[in-house]
Scaffold this motif. Sequence first.
Motif, PDB file in Angstrom:
ATOM      1  N   VAL A   1      -7.645  22.318 -35.623  1.00  0.00           N
ATOM      2  CA  VAL A   1      -8.751  22.784 -34.786  1.00  0.00           C
ATOM      3  C   VAL A   1      -8.472  24.206 -34.320  1.00  0.00           C
ATOM      4  CG1 VAL A   1     -10.078  22.363 -32.672  1.00  0.00           C
ATOM      5  CG2 VAL A   1      -9.254  20.427 -34.043  1.00  0.00           C
ATOM      6  N   ARG A   2      -9.505  25.045 -34.366  1.00  0.00           N
ATOM      7  CA  ARG A   2      -9.393  26.428 -33.929  1.00  0.00           C
ATOM      8  C   ARG A   2     -10.162  26.631 -32.627  1.00  0.00           C
ATOM      9  NH1 ARG A   2     -10.959  29.902 -39.397  1.00  0.00           N
ATOM     10  NH2 ARG A   2      -9.897  28.559 -40.923  1.00  0.00           N
ATOM     11  N   THR A   3      -9.770  27.667 -31.896  1.00  0.00           N
ATOM     12  CA  THR A   3     -10.594  28.121 -30.782  1.00  0.00           C
ATOM     13  C   THR A   3     -11.675  29.043 -31.329  1.00  0.00           C
ATOM     14  OG1 THR A   3      -9.340  30.138 -30.314  1.00  0.00           O
ATOM     15  CG2 THR A   3      -8.512  28.085 -29.349  1.00  0.00           C
ATOM     16  N   VAL A   4     -12.634  29.383 -30.491  1.00  0.00           N
ATOM     17  CA  VAL A   4     -13.703  30.281 -30.944  1.00  0.00           C
ATOM     18  C   VAL A   4     -13.181  31.688 -31.184  1.00  0.00           C
ATOM     19  CG1 VAL A   4     -15.563  28.963 -29.891  1.00  0.00           C
ATOM     20  CG2 VAL A   4     -14.380  30.694 -28.539  1.00  0.00           C
ATOM     21  N   ASP A   5     -11.955  31.994 -30.733  1.00  0.00           N
ATOM     22  CA  ASP A   5     -11.334  33.288 -31.035  1.00  0.00           C
ATOM     23  C   ASP A   5     -10.729  33.318 -32.430  1.00  0.00           C
ATOM     24  OD1 ASP A   5     -11.975  34.087 -28.493  1.00  0.00           O
ATOM     25  OD2 ASP A   5     -10.004  33.696 -27.654  1.00  0.00           O
ATOM     26  N   ASP A   6     -10.819  32.204 -33.153  1.00  0.00           N
ATOM     27  CA  ASP A   6     -10.320  32.072 -34.520  1.00  0.00           C
ATOM     28  C   ASP A   6      -8.794  32.099 -34.586  1.00  0.00           C
ATOM     29  OD1 ASP A   6     -11.247  31.286 -36.922  1.00  0.00           O
ATOM     30  OD2 ASP A   6     -12.052  33.217 -37.549  1.00  0.00           O
ATOM     31  N   VAL A   7      -8.158  31.511 -33.585  1.00  0.00           N
ATOM     32  CA  VAL A   7      -6.740  31.195 -33.679  1.00  0.00           C
ATOM     33  C   VAL A   7      -6.608  29.682 -33.572  1.00  0.00           C
ATOM     34  CG1 VAL A   7      -5.964  33.392 -32.731  1.00  0.00           C
ATOM     35  CG2 VAL A   7      -6.322  31.451 -31.190  1.00  0.00           C
ATOM     36  N   VAL A   8      -5.469  29.153 -33.988  1.00  0.00           N
ATOM     37  CA  VAL A   8      -5.265  27.710 -34.001  1.00  0.00           C
ATOM     38  C   VAL A   8      -5.157  27.190 -32.581  1.00  0.00           C
ATOM     39  CG1 VAL A   8      -3.692  25.863 -34.691  1.00  0.00           C
ATOM     40  CG2 VAL A   8      -4.148  27.770 -36.254  1.00  0.00           C
ATOM     41  N   ALA A   9      -5.956  26.169 -32.268  1.00  0.00           N
ATOM     42  CA  ALA A   9      -5.782  25.435 -31.016  1.00  0.00           C
ATOM     43  C   ALA A   9      -4.691  24.387 -31.184  1.00  0.00           C
ATOM     44  CB  ALA A   9      -7.086  24.768 -30.590  1.00  0.00           C
ATOM     45  N   SER A  10      -4.720  23.693 -32.327  1.00  0.00           N
ATOM     46  CA  SER A  10      -3.679  22.710 -32.618  1.00  0.00           C
ATOM     47  C   SER A  10      -3.712  22.353 -34.088  1.00  0.00           C
ATOM     48  CB  SER A  10      -3.872  21.444 -31.783  1.00  0.00           C
ATOM     49  OG  SER A  10      -2.896  20.473 -32.119  1.00  0.00           O
ATOM     50  N   ALA A  11      -2.505  22.262 -34.681  1.00  0.00           N
ATOM     51  CA  ALA A  11      -2.355  21.730 -36.036  1.00  0.00           C
ATOM     52  C   ALA A  11      -1.590  20.410 -35.955  1.00  0.00           C
ATOM     53  CB  ALA A  11      -1.619  22.729 -36.923  1.00  0.00           C
ATOM     54  N   GLY A  12      -1.923  19.618 -34.961  1.00  0.00           N
ATOM     55  CA  GLY A  12      -1.210  18.384 -34.691  1.00  0.00           C
ATOM     56  C   GLY A  12      -0.294  18.540 -33.502  1.00  0.00           C
ATOM     57  N   ALA A  13       0.230  17.414 -33.030  1.00  0.00           N
ATOM     58  CA  ALA A  13       1.049  17.412 -31.817  1.00  0.00           C
ATOM     59  C   ALA A  13       2.496  17.103 -32.140  1.00  0.00           C
ATOM     60  CB  ALA A  13       0.504  16.393 -30.817  1.00  0.00           C
ATOM     61  N   ALA A  14       3.386  17.712 -31.366  1.00  0.00           N
ATOM     62  CA  ALA A  14       4.823  17.468 -31.489  1.00  0.00           C
ATOM     63  C   ALA A  14       5.333  16.810 -30.214  1.00  0.00           C
ATOM     64  CB  ALA A  14       5.570  18.781 -31.720  1.00  0.00           C
ATOM     65  N   LEU A  15       6.288  15.910 -30.355  1.00  0.00           N
ATOM     66  CA  LEU A  15       6.942  15.300 -29.210  1.00  0.00           C
ATOM     67  C   LEU A  15       8.157  16.154 -28.869  1.00  0.00           C
ATOM     68  CD1 LEU A  15       6.968  12.828 -27.285  1.00  0.00           C
ATOM     69  CD2 LEU A  15       8.596  11.772 -28.875  1.00  0.00           C
ATOM     70  N   VAL A  16       8.011  16.961 -27.848  1.00  0.00           N
ATOM     71  CA  VAL A  16       9.085  17.867 -27.458  1.00  0.00           C
ATOM     72  C   VAL A  16      10.185  17.112 -26.741  1.00  0.00           C
ATOM     73  CG1 VAL A  16       9.645  19.835 -25.988  1.00  0.00           C
ATOM     74  CG2 VAL A  16       7.576  19.866 -27.369  1.00  0.00           C
ATOM     75  N   ARG A  17       9.807  16.269 -25.813  1.00  0.00           N
ATOM     76  CA  ARG A  17      10.768  15.461 -25.094  1.00  0.00           C
ATOM     77  C   ARG A  17      10.077  14.196 -24.616  1.00  0.00           C
ATOM     78  NH1 ARG A  17      13.278  19.007 -21.179  1.00  0.00           N
ATOM     79  NH2 ARG A  17      11.699  18.521 -19.612  1.00  0.00           N
ATOM     80  N   GLY A  18      10.698  13.054 -24.824  1.00  0.00           N
ATOM     81  CA  GLY A  18      10.107  11.803 -24.384  1.00  0.00           C
ATOM     82  C   GLY A  18       9.716  11.869 -22.927  1.00  0.00           C
ATOM     83  N   SER A  19       8.543  11.401 -22.600  1.00  0.00           N
ATOM     84  CA  SER A  19       7.925  11.356 -21.271  1.00  0.00           C
ATOM     85  C   SER A  19       7.319  12.688 -20.855  1.00  0.00           C
ATOM     86  CB  SER A  19       8.905  10.883 -20.184  1.00  0.00           C
ATOM     87  OG  SER A  19       9.804  11.909 -19.814  1.00  0.00           O
ATOM     88  N   ALA A  20       7.444  13.742 -21.699  1.00  0.00           N
ATOM     89  CA  ALA A  20       6.755  15.006 -21.427  1.00  0.00           C
ATOM     90  C   ALA A  20       5.484  15.054 -22.265  1.00  0.00           C
ATOM     91  CB  ALA A  20       7.652  16.186 -21.765  1.00  0.00           C
ATOM     92  N   PRO A  21       4.481  15.786 -21.818  1.00  0.00           N
ATOM     93  CA  PRO A  21       3.266  15.926 -22.633  1.00  0.00           C
ATOM     94  C   PRO A  21       3.594  16.477 -24.014  1.00  0.00           C
ATOM     95  CG  PRO A  21       2.917  16.809 -20.429  1.00  0.00           C
ATOM     96  CD  PRO A  21       4.375  16.518 -20.539  1.00  0.00           C
ATOM     97  N   VAL A  22       2.775  16.122 -24.985  1.00  0.00           N
ATOM     98  CA  VAL A  22       2.987  16.627 -26.336  1.00  0.00           C
ATOM     99  C   VAL A  22       2.640  18.106 -26.394  1.00  0.00           C
ATOM    100  CG1 VAL A  22       2.605  14.400 -27.460  1.00  0.00           C
ATOM    101  CG2 VAL A  22       0.657  15.925 -27.028  1.00  0.00           C
ATOM    102  N   ALA A  23       3.155  18.780 -27.419  1.00  0.00           N
ATOM    103  CA  ALA A  23       2.892  20.207 -27.616  1.00  0.00           C
ATOM    104  C   ALA A  23       2.020  20.401 -28.843  1.00  0.00           C
ATOM    105  CB  ALA A  23       4.204  20.972 -27.784  1.00  0.00           C
ATOM    106  N   SER A  24       1.122  21.367 -28.785  1.00  0.00           N
ATOM    107  CA  SER A  24       0.239  21.682 -29.907  1.00  0.00           C
ATOM    108  C   SER A  24       0.975  22.546 -30.912  1.00  0.00           C
ATOM    109  CB  SER A  24      -1.013  22.420 -29.421  1.00  0.00           C
ATOM    110  OG  SER A  24      -1.726  21.650 -28.480  1.00  0.00           O
ATOM    111  N   LEU A  25       1.128  22.061 -32.134  1.00  0.00           N
ATOM    112  CA  LEU A  25       1.785  22.837 -33.178  1.00  0.00           C
ATOM    113  C   LEU A  25       0.928  24.040 -33.577  1.00  0.00           C
ATOM    114  CD1 LEU A  25       3.244  20.063 -35.482  1.00  0.00           C
ATOM    115  CD2 LEU A  25       4.537  21.713 -34.118  1.00  0.00           C
ATOM    116  N   LEU A  26       1.586  25.166 -33.767  1.00  0.00           N
ATOM    117  CA  LEU A  26       0.967  26.427 -34.205  1.00  0.00           C
ATOM    118  C   LEU A  26      -0.122  26.902 -33.256  1.00  0.00           C
ATOM    119  CD1 LEU A  26       0.735  26.053 -38.084  1.00  0.00           C
ATOM    120  CD2 LEU A  26       2.584  27.010 -36.700  1.00  0.00           C
ATOM    121  N   ARG A  27      -0.057  26.479 -32.016  1.00  0.00           N
ATOM    122  CA  ARG A  27      -1.038  26.958 -31.040  1.00  0.00           C
ATOM    123  C   ARG A  27      -0.955  28.476 -30.931  1.00  0.00           C
ATOM    124  NH1 ARG A  27      -0.891  25.961 -24.505  1.00  0.00           N
ATOM    125  NH2 ARG A  27      -2.756  27.176 -24.001  1.00  0.00           N
TER     126      ARG A  27
END
Length: 599
Positions: free
Chosen positions: A126-152
């Motif tokens: 998914v891209r933002t309207v600025d034509d950069v990546v909003a997310s190319a899937g989510a990564a688990l950075v640390r258990g119990s922390a929110p996920v991170a957007s790959l290539l954001r």
Amino acid sequence: MSDPPHPGDGGFDVVVTVAESSFRDGAHLPAVSAARAAGAVVVVVAPYDVHAGPTSTYPAVTGGADHVVARPTVAATWGGAVAAARPLLASAVVVVQDASVTLPQGGYDVLVAATDQEAPVAVAVVRTVDDVVASAGAALVRGSAPVASLLRGHPPEDAEALAGVAVFAADEPCFAARTDALAVPIRTVDTRTAVARLTRDTADAAGGRCVVVPLGRVYRSRTMREQRYDTDAAEALAVWRARTDDAAVRALAAAGFVPGTPSADAAGAPVALREPVVRAERGADRIALRDRGERLRWSIRIAAHPGPRGDDWGDTFFARDLAAALRGLGQEVVVDHRESHVRPFSEHLDDVALTLRGLDDTPVHPSAVNVLWVISHPDLVTAAELARYDLRFAAGPVWASRVAEQTGLPVAPLLQATDPTRFHPGPVDPAYAGLDTAFVGKTRAVFRPVVRDAVDAGVDLAVWGEGWEGLLPDGVHRGVFVANDALPALYRSARVVLNDHWDDMARDGFLSNRLFDAAASGALVVTDPVPGVDELFHGAVRTYDSVEGLGALVRAGESVSSDDRAARGARIGAEHSFTRRAETLLDAVRAAHAARSGR
């Protein structure tokens, strides 16, 4: 478990989630229509409002002829909206799509086809309207922390390498899943956490993976980061407290990157959500190639708007052709439109920032080799702007010489170019059979001089472009648009092609890109006078200085045989190709890069 049916073999369903405030405005209707047009069997609309309270009241939710509703009232969370839609699903695969996310034509089929037994969840980039990546899937950075957007925050080109790569989960509400494995959504006002839990729980239930599917222009117009993080989200993330995952390492490796040191606050409630970021860094191979100067990463910056709004800008076509030429020379290239000239999450990866100077004065890159190539509107360029760049080129030799003398800053001439793989001689296209004199270009409700002169000279004229309504004699205006891919056929089929320049461009020797494209196609071009043009194109371009002169040139037409005309076009294409220009730029940048590196 058998493979699910795909479009044409039983179809798929679509759940359109929509924020209640947008639902009132009918924001879900375009997504419903697109899903129906793509062959969705059932389309379920599910409104939600993460800001709902105990006393919130809403009008009843009603369906339509082309969709059903998940429930008669608005759900309090995104997960609640999806949960209400689950019992209504009838197909083996479901696409869950928020109304704020648009898919390109064919996107549903590709996304659905990516799901199978091994990959029960397919995650759209998914891209933002600025034509950069909003997310190319989510990564688990640390258990119990929110996920991170790959290539954001990365340019979309980076995400293309992740096609089919496994990620931990999705964190944007645009994915396909096998219906029989679709998990029960959790309840939380944090939509990103709800999406991540639903997609990961679904993949776990089926014993499979979440895979990335780049679909091209998938845009999200509304933020999914509501800046609310409740106890439900904390509990939802706690199930991963002891879990580790290396999907981020593998996904970034597919794009030639390695993850930098991630940062994330442990989940706790109530706290403001601080989203973790996985910073992509160069892998060892990229570092070696960069350090040897063999493969540099270029950001080509243009003034055109992102998305369809900028598709018909000349800068867009120019940048695409130049990018292809640089890639052909072994370089890595991304194209940044006007809203993505600054990319805080990913610009550290760029080695070269090349600005194609048109309308915008672009901020220079803080660490890359900054290159300016002035291709239009030279009067807008100031000495202060020139001084910010490491290397300077101009498509107008007259301007380059004068400005270099005035400022003391080196400005090298570098003419515009053509792509001879598209613009080359060939037979007359039947669609343009009998075409005599052609002009392609828009106007702003005033006669462009060459068109006015052609009308006054009484030539057999055909004009394509916007803004000509009411200005031309009957039958002259043939259309408002010619696709770029159709231009070569038009140019090589016309007996004569007309061209003109803005006054400042003609004065300073900025030759129109149309001259290179048309001449390389084998056309005879008649244009207004520009310094140096008569000698440059081996007789393919001729200048006029009066109505009578234009009429005489058009009537005289070509003076060489068709074989000579074709040979001339091929020669022009070879001499003025984007590859030749890319070689010049690359040589200059490599020298500057080596000097910077102390080699």
